[in-house]
Motif scaffolding. Structure first.
Motif, mmCIF file in Angstrom:
data_model
loop_
_atom_site.group_PDB
_atom_site.id
_atom_site.type_symbol
_atom_site.label_atom_id
_atom_site.label_comp_id
_atom_site.label_asym_id
_atom_site.label_seq_id
_atom_site.Cartn_x
_atom_site.Cartn_y
_atom_site.Cartn_z
ATOM 1 N N TYR A 220 0.795 -1.102 0.023
ATOM 2 C CA TYR A 220 -0.111 -0.072 0.020
ATOM 3 C C TYR A 220 0.753 1.313 0.129
ATOM 4 O O TYR A 220 1.568 1.507 0.891
ATOM 5 N N TYR B 136 -0.453 12.197 0.186
ATOM 6 C CA TYR B 136 -1.277 13.304 0.801
ATOM 7 C C TYR B 136 -0.596 14.692 0.573
ATOM 8 O O TYR B 136 0.460 14.731 0.379
ATOM 9 N N LEU C 136 -4.064 16.365 6.811
ATOM 10 C CA LEU C 136 -3.480 15.750 5.611
ATOM 11 C C LEU C 136 -4.841 15.224 4.947
ATOM 12 O O LEU C 136 -5.631 14.850 5.240
ATOM 13 N N LEU D 272 -5.969 13.000 1.517
ATOM 14 C CA LEU D 272 -5.465 11.885 0.438
ATOM 15 C C LEU D 272 -5.703 12.409 -0.921
ATOM 16 O O LEU D 272 -6.906 12.679 -1.193
ATOM 17 N N TYR E 255 -4.139 6.866 -4.021
ATOM 18 C CA TYR E 255 -3.554 5.687 -3.319
ATOM 19 C C TYR E 255 -3.388 4.657 -4.174
ATOM 20 O O TYR E 255 -3.806 4.371 -5.032
ATOM 21 N N GLN F 125 -8.427 7.024 -6.727
ATOM 22 C CA GLN F 125 -8.338 8.462 -6.427
ATOM 23 C C GLN F 125 -8.866 8.544 -4.695
ATOM 24 O O GLN F 125 -9.616 7.628 -4.199
ATOM 25 N N PHE G 3 3.166 14.466 0.968
ATOM 26 C CA PHE G 3 3.828 13.440 1.625
ATOM 27 C C PHE G 3 3.411 12.240 1.003
ATOM 28 O O PHE G 3 2.214 11.829 0.526
ATOM 29 N N TRP H 175 -3.789 -4.341 3.473
ATOM 30 C CA TRP H 175 -4.938 -4.472 4.244
ATOM 31 C C TRP H 175 -5.113 -6.057 4.728
ATOM 32 O O TRP H 175 -4.993 -6.740 3.670
ATOM 33 N N THR I 61 -1.941 -7.561 10.382
ATOM 34 C CA THR I 61 -1.968 -6.933 11.868
ATOM 35 C C THR I 61 -1.538 -5.696 11.869
ATOM 36 O O THR I 61 -1.943 -4.528 12.495
ATOM 37 N N SER I 62 -0.233 -5.432 11.121
ATOM 38 C CA SER I 62 0.409 -4.290 11.178
ATOM 39 C C SER I 62 -0.093 -3.379 10.011
ATOM 40 O O SER I 62 0.456 -2.178 9.972
ATOM 41 N N TYR J 283 -2.210 -0.995 9.511
ATOM 42 C CA TYR J 283 -2.871 0.207 9.962
ATOM 43 C C TYR J 283 -1.761 1.250 9.973
ATOM 44 O O TYR J 283 -1.709 2.452 9.794
ATOM 45 N N GLU J 284 -0.238 0.819 10.239
ATOM 46 C CA GLU J 284 0.533 1.891 10.500
ATOM 47 C C GLU J 284 1.208 2.341 9.168
ATOM 48 O O GLU J 284 1.754 1.394 8.555
ATOM 49 N N GLN J 285 1.213 3.374 8.941
ATOM 50 C CA GLN J 285 1.661 4.166 7.733
ATOM 51 C C GLN J 285 2.967 4.598 8.052
ATOM 52 O O GLN J 285 3.130 5.291 9.035
ATOM 53 N N PHE K 13 5.658 7.303 6.670
ATOM 54 C CA PHE K 13 5.724 8.695 6.011
ATOM 55 C C PHE K 13 7.087 8.988 5.529
ATOM 56 O O PHE K 13 7.989 9.008 6.386
ATOM 57 N N GLY K 14 7.073 9.582 4.255
ATOM 58 C CA GLY K 14 8.393 9.979 3.877
ATOM 59 C C GLY K 14 8.462 11.416 4.457
ATOM 60 O O GLY K 14 7.820 12.020 4.831
#
Lengths: 113, 116
Positions: free
Chosen positions: B31, B35, B43, B45, B48, B57, B90, B97, B100-101, B103-105, B107-108
């Motif tokens: 994924y 942003y 932020l 979106l 994606y 979009q 960003f 999706w 478990t992990s 959800y954690e995004q 970022f650059g």
């Protein structure tokens, strides 16, 4: 749709003071909740998260509890340091949003010596 | 392990010019997303992607194009820059999706774009 509301900043505190940043949300589906932090000139970093009701996320002395009954996820820290000066973002993602984070507007925190 | 990298860090464009903001990640994340950050708005979106060859979009896609030919790269193209596109951009990535992990995004560091 999903939305996140944060208290407006800037919040100015003295070192060692108690910090609270309010965050409330509306969501379709069952959200997971996050606090991200952005230090000056940097990207966002995940600070803590909670994925179900009554979960408490914690990291670096910060805590937030997922309150489904009040749709809130307030961020707290008992004794802030100058190095905690940053912008804090509350965010959520739901099971039907395919990983798309919905952010609050952000709250700037300034800690003075 | 560089994480999420973005280039350039700063860019000034004239109205009507086009350019590409680069984003790469070395974590094998499926994924990726773009942003924009504007004062008082958090932020938002733009676009994606849930894997190579798949894009969609977000909340504010107009004026931007994306493609995803590899897992690692997710460039954002401004077709004809407008002053309203002045912002900090960003890129972020995460596991797909369902894990478990996921959800954690990550970022650059961001690209600060000014359109005059």
């Amino acid at each position: 749709g999903n939305s996140v509301t944060q208290m407006e900043g800037p919040v100015t505190l003295s070192e060692e003071a108690f910090l609270t940043i309010n965050c409330t949300y509306t969501a379709t589906g069952y959200p997971s909740l996050f606090w991200y932090v952005q230090y000056p000139g940097e990207g966002l970093q995940l600070l803590l998260k909670a994925t179900k009701a009554d979960d408490k996320g914690s990291n670096k002395g910060f805590e937030a509890t997922y309150r489904k009954e009040t749709t809130s996820f307030h961020l707290e820290k008992g004794s802030v340091q100058v190095s905690d000066s940053a912008v804090y973002f509350c965010a959520l993602v739901t099971t039907d949003s395919w990983g798309k984070l919905q952010f609050g507007a952000g709250t700037q925190v300034v800690v003075t010596p | 392990n560089a994480g999420v990298t973005q280039t350039p860090k700063f860019q000034v464009l004239k109205t009507g010019q086009s350019m590409t903001l680069q984003c790469a990640q070395d974590m094998n994340h499926e994924y990726m997303s773009w942003y924009r950050q504007d004062p008082g708005m958090g932020l938002r979106l733009i676009h994606y992607s849930v894997g190579a060859g798949i894009t969609d979009q977000g909340e504010v896609p107009n004026g931007y194009n994306v493609s995803r030919s590899t897992t690692e790269d997710f460039p954002l193209r401004l077709l004809s820059a407008a002053p309203s596109q002045t912002s900090v951009y960003f890129c972020a990535s995460s596991w797909a999706w369902g894990q478990t992990s996921s959800y954690e995004q990550y970022f650059g560091p961001g690209t600060r774009l000014t359109v005059t």
